[in-house]
Scaffold this active site. Structure first.
Site, PDB file in Angstrom:
ATOM      1  CD  GLU A   1      -2.870   0.998   2.349  1.00  0.00           C
ATOM      2  OE1 GLU A   1      -3.720  -0.142   2.341  1.00  0.00           O
ATOM      3  OE2 GLU A   1      -3.327   1.680   3.074  1.00  0.00           O
TER       4      GLU A   1
ATOM      5  CG  ASP B   1      -1.678   4.253   2.744  1.00  0.00           C
ATOM      6  OD1 ASP B   1      -2.187   3.893   2.102  1.00  0.00           O
ATOM      7  OD2 ASP B   1      -1.690   3.950   4.260  1.00  0.00           O
TER       8      ASP B   1
ATOM      9  CD  GLU C   1      -3.950   7.378   6.635  1.00  0.00           C
ATOM     10  OE1 GLU C   1      -3.628   7.926   7.698  1.00  0.00           O
ATOM     11  OE2 GLU C   1      -4.284   6.431   6.554  1.00  0.00           O
TER      12      GLU C   1
ATOM     13  CG  ASN D   1       2.632   4.407   6.534  1.00  0.00           C
ATOM     14  OD1 ASN D   1       3.842   3.944   6.323  1.00  0.00           O
ATOM     15  ND2 ASN D   1       1.931   3.939   7.674  1.00  0.00           N
TER      16      ASN D   1
ATOM     17  N   GLY E   1       4.509   1.213   9.444  1.00  0.00           N
ATOM     18  CA  GLY E   1       5.635   1.897  10.445  1.00  0.00           C
ATOM     19  C   GLY E   1       6.309   2.900   9.724  1.00  0.00           C
TER      20      GLY E   1
END
Length: 279
Positions: free
Chosen positions: A103, A105, A107, A122, A130
């Site tokens: 993934e 990301d 956000e 991320n 993490g």
């Protein structure tokens, strides 16, 4: 009409034609709603969509196809409410096979009145995240659209905002660092992030919160058999010039990193191996 003027008019027509071609990619050509159906609205015949969030639900949409490399983008305008603390607007790529998903990301977090909004990125590989980085915005993301972009090829992943590279994740598998290896779909959502941030409660008096998206064209490779189908040089984002930042992009990257407020490589323990290799 002399030739310089004619040439200028031709250029203008080409630019306008390109903009119209991009704007004529409608939402439902490449995407579909995957949750919160009654909190989704298509606007301007599908050139723009609106996601809304209240205390009953948010909403999200997903690409119809999976991709194995590409240059992905979404133009987003965040909710304009006075208090948007814990309202999270997202744009991301995911293989969807939790808990082992790959993934990438974006956000975008709202704020309390007068507070700063935050841009989080991320990277998950085989379900292991993490790798958070957090920046403050250098513009107001609620007043107009901004372009959030992800370059993904077999050499690097670069997160961009309005063509400014804000984060680099290199393919360092030869040094034992894991790298994205699964086809991924594009997703976007508006959701309640109270459980994730734990520092505020959404003020539902300002609901419904509304995020707007546009720019539904996709520059991506759809693999037929294996993700390696998408490594070929026939795709412009795989060409050698996109294996690393050029000098102009590198300067933009260095300039924009002054807005970084959290970096997992500086704060995280145990330290991940890519922290000594990226960038």
């Amino acid at each position: 009409m002399d030739f310089p003027v004619l040439g200028f008019l031709v250029l203008i027509l080409q630019l306008v034609g390109g903009m119209l071609a991009r704007d004529n990619i409608f939402y439902d050509e490449n995407y579909e709603v995957n949750w919160g159906f009654d909190h989704f609205k298509s606007l301007y015949r599908g050139r723009e969509v609106e996601l809304s969030l209240d205390n009953s639900s948010g909403a999200g949409f997903i690409s119809k196809l999976s991709y194995g490399s590409g240059f992905f983008h979404m133009r987003i305008r965040l909710p304009e409410a006075w208090n948007t603390a814990d309202v999270c607007t997202t744009f991301y790529l995911t293989s969807g096979d939790e808990p082992h998903q790959d993934e990438l990301d974006f956000e975008l977090l709202g704020s309390k009145p007068g507070g700063e909004k935050f841009l989080l990125t991320n990277v998950f590989i085989d379900g292991q995240g993490g790798r958070e980085e957090t920046m403050t915005f250098w513009f107001d993301p609620t007043t107009e659209y901004h372009d959030y972009q992800i370059l993904w090829n077999h050499h690097q992943i670069v997160f961009y905002v309005d063509k400014f590279p804000i984060r680099i994740f290199k393919n360092n598998k030869k040094f034992g660092v894991p790298y994205i290896s699964k086809p991924m779909k594009i997703q976007a959502s508006l959701w309640n992030a109270e459980w994730a941030t734990r520092d505020a409660d959404i003020d539902w008096r300002y609901a419904p919160f509304k995020a707007h998206y546009e720019g539904f064209d996709v520059n991506g490779c759809t693999p037929q058999n294996s993700i390696k189908d998408c490594y070929g040089h026939r795709y412009w984002w795989n060409s050698r010039k996109h294996w690393e930042l050029d000098s102009n992009e590198r300067q933009k990257y260095e300039d924009i990193r002054r807005f970084l407020v959290y970096d997992y490589c500086s704060a995280g323990f145990p330290r991940k191996p890519e922290c000594d290799l990226n960038g």
